[in-house]
Design an enzyme around this catalytic site. Structure first.
Site, mmCIF file in Angstrom:
data_model
loop_
_atom_site.group_PDB
_atom_site.id
_atom_site.type_symbol
_atom_site.label_atom_id
_atom_site.label_comp_id
_atom_site.label_asym_id
_atom_site.label_seq_id
_atom_site.Cartn_x
_atom_site.Cartn_y
_atom_site.Cartn_z
ATOM 1 N N CYS A 1 3.483 -12.405 -4.138
ATOM 2 C CA CYS A 1 2.624 -11.238 -4.300
ATOM 3 C C CYS A 1 3.429 -9.999 -3.927
ATOM 4 C CB CYS A 1 1.357 -11.338 -3.453
ATOM 5 S SG CYS A 1 1.604 -11.148 -1.677
ATOM 6 N N GLU A 2 2.972 -8.857 -4.376
ATOM 7 C CA GLU A 2 3.737 -7.625 -4.198
ATOM 8 C C GLU A 2 3.908 -7.232 -2.739
ATOM 9 O OE1 GLU A 2 -0.458 -6.310 -5.594
ATOM 10 O OE2 GLU A 2 0.890 -8.037 -5.791
ATOM 11 N N HIS A 3 3.086 -7.776 -1.850
ATOM 12 C CA HIS A 3 3.204 -7.452 -0.429
ATOM 13 C C HIS A 3 4.372 -8.168 0.229
ATOM 14 C CE1 HIS A 3 -0.928 -6.598 -1.637
ATOM 15 N NE2 HIS A 3 -0.918 -5.661 -0.720
ATOM 16 N N GLY A 4 5.004 -9.098 -0.493
ATOM 17 C CA GLY A 4 6.229 -9.718 0.011
ATOM 18 C C GLY A 4 6.164 -11.200 0.291
ATOM 19 N N SER B 1 -0.485 -2.044 -8.146
ATOM 20 C CA SER B 1 0.840 -2.571 -8.507
ATOM 21 C C SER B 1 0.891 -3.052 -9.951
ATOM 22 C CB SER B 1 1.190 -3.739 -7.572
ATOM 23 O OG SER B 1 1.045 -3.367 -6.223
#
Length: 507
Positions: free
Chosen positions: A320-323, A389
């Site tokens: 996911c874009e949060h890492g 995102s």
């Protein structure tokens, strides 16, 4: 290193300051005590006023916390963020033209702040081309009050790029788990790493200041060097907040921070509605072994719980874009957090990975789809909510699977006698002649060779050379009666086969 109260930090903020704020979602890694103190000072004194705030992933609880704290008359002159979903107070001001507002892709905002910290001339990237942030469309402006040109078109070596312009940063407000008395800051006990190093560096190198809120302060040299995410040279003052939570109303949890692995996975169930279950199962058919994949929120999130996803769980790399990588991604108030992740990057590094083409496939939602195959996910009923995102992911993944109900949220279907039957059509069809906003540009997708599918509960479309092509229907569905009659444009039909029968088992 100064150790201050939140009120002392608030007193330092000047009228007209540009402030970059760390944190995301419902209070993940958010310096909430600092935001509250600034709000309370303004309510008491009328200062600081005319602030300009920047936050990449947006922070709020849908009510009064996070960026909502700045939604007072005269407090804010402008904002750059990626969405207004959790900040209705600010969204109202945007609709009323009472402040400048710019929506940019979340990854672009984080990467631009890094470029500012490095002293480079803004961010030059392909991300955003052909979408509403392209200056040939709106340039990311959300209303008539937004007059500044934040984005410009460049031509380099025969190719088009966007340049997101840099700006001066006066303050950075960030959050950490613990810091030592020299200001060295660790994020080890947070659920996300985000972009705090670049925020602090951008403020410092702009001649501004960085203030950090932490759960506790320890003696110098007591933190392992590899645990320090932001070195003390970039931090001007600390505020100790012992009751700091890991997210709004969620106390510190070693399972959320990754300090321990959960002993038992959470029970995961497929969506209960037949329509959503069908979409998730059909979309999951596109998963392949060893794929690097991203699954968005909303209807696509059901893919996490399908049999196909469980079968391939060890052979695919979910992120996911949060890492997070290969964790049990959480939703609702903990969206952006995960349990049992194998690794956790900064969100800035994750966006670099996505931007460079690291995703093999992405599953995303769709608010509207038009005859060309363009997708709108940034406006609802003509009003801006922002892309989050979405642009960073959709413009750079090799394959895209958009997921949504053909006629909107009120759609209801059932499956009997081996046939899908439409019980009720929704009142807000998703497939329209022309989208309000372009958040995904189909022409650009064809140019770079992206494979694009649009999966609904009764039919599947593909992006063809001249627009959408209807390629699959569910058993029992009549293309003309049940599909074409409910879309706002003529569509090529090339139905060679039905949606796979096994996805309808045990509905």
């Amino acid at each position: 290193m100064q150790i201050c109260s939140a009120r002392e930090i608030a007193a330092f903020v000047q009228d007209g300051d540009t402030i970059v704020i760390g944190g995301c979602g419902w209070g993940l890694a958010t310096p909430e005590a600092l935001l509250e103190a600034i709000e309370q000072r303004f309510l008491s004194t009328g200062h600081p006023k005319n602030l300009f705030i920047v936050n990449a992933l947006s922070i709020g609880d849908g009510d009064k916390r996070g960026l909502n704290r700045f939604a007072h008359k005269g407090m804010l002159r402008g904002i750059v963020t990626s969405h207004f979903v959790s900040t209705p107070s600010l969204r109202k001001l945007v609709f009323q033209n009472k402040l400048e507002a710019y929506c940019l892709p979340a990854g672009v905002i984080q990467q631009l702040i890094r470029e500012i910290g490095a002293g480079r001339p803004g961010l030059i990237t392909h991300t955003g081309l052909g979408t509403f942030v392209d200056p040939r469309q709106t340039g990311g402006k959300c209303n008539e009050a937004s007059k500044h040109e934040l984005v410009e078109l460049l031509h380099l070596h025969g190719r088009e790029y966007l340049r997101y312009r840099p700006f001066k940063i006066d303050l950075a407000l960030i959050c950490g788990s613990v810091a030592d008395t020299k200001g060295n800051l660790s994020l080890d006990h947070e659920a996300v790493t985000l972009d705090f190093l670049s925020l602090a560096m951008a403020a410092h190198n702009s001649g501004g200041h960085c203030f950090a809120q932490v759960r506790n302060i320890v003696q110098t040299r007591s933190l392992p060097a590899r645990s320090v995410a932001v070195p003390g040279v970039l931090v001007d003052a600390l505020v100790e907040t012992p009751d700091q939570t890991i997210a709004y109303d969620t106390p510190y949890s070693p399972a959320l921070s990754g300090d321990i692995k959960p002993s038992h996975p959470r029970v995961q169930n497929e969506p209960s509605e037949v329509a959503r279950k069908v979409i998730a199962r059909r979309a999951a058919e596109e998963l392949t072994e060893n794929a690097s994949a991203n699954i968005g929120f909303g209807i696509p999130s059901g893919i996490h719980f399908t049999e196909q996803r469980q079968h391939l769980a060890q052979q695919i790399c979910m992120s996911c874009e949060h890492g997070h990588y290969n964790g049990q991604f959480l939703g609702d108030a903990l969206y952006g957090a995960a349990l049992g992740s194998e690794s956790l990057l900064s969100s800035l590094d994750q966006f670099d990975f996505y931007n460079g083409g690291g995703l093999d496939i992405a599953f995303l939602g769709m608010n509207e789809v038009d005859r060309h195959g363009n997708v709108n996910l940034s406006t609802v009923n003509g009003k801006i909510v922002g892309p989050g995102s979405f642009i960073d992911i959709s413009q750079n993944a090799r394959k895209l699977v958009f997921c949504g109900l053909l006629t909107g949220m009120e759609t209801q279907v059932d499956f009997r006698n081996d046939k899908l039957r439409v019980i009720r059509n929704g009142s807000h069809p998703k497939f329209v002649q022309q989208t309000d906003h372009i958040t995904f540009n189909a022409i650009n997708a064809r140019k770079i060779g992206q494979e694009v599918l649009y999966v609904t509960e009764r039919a599947v479309f593909q992006l063809g050379p001249n627009g959408l092509v209807l390629t699959e229907v569910a058993p029992g569905i009549k293309p003309k009666r049940d599909v074409l009659a409910h879309i706002g444009f003529a569509c090529k039909v090339d139905v060679q086969h039905k949606m796979p029968e096994h996805i309808f088992n045990a509905l």
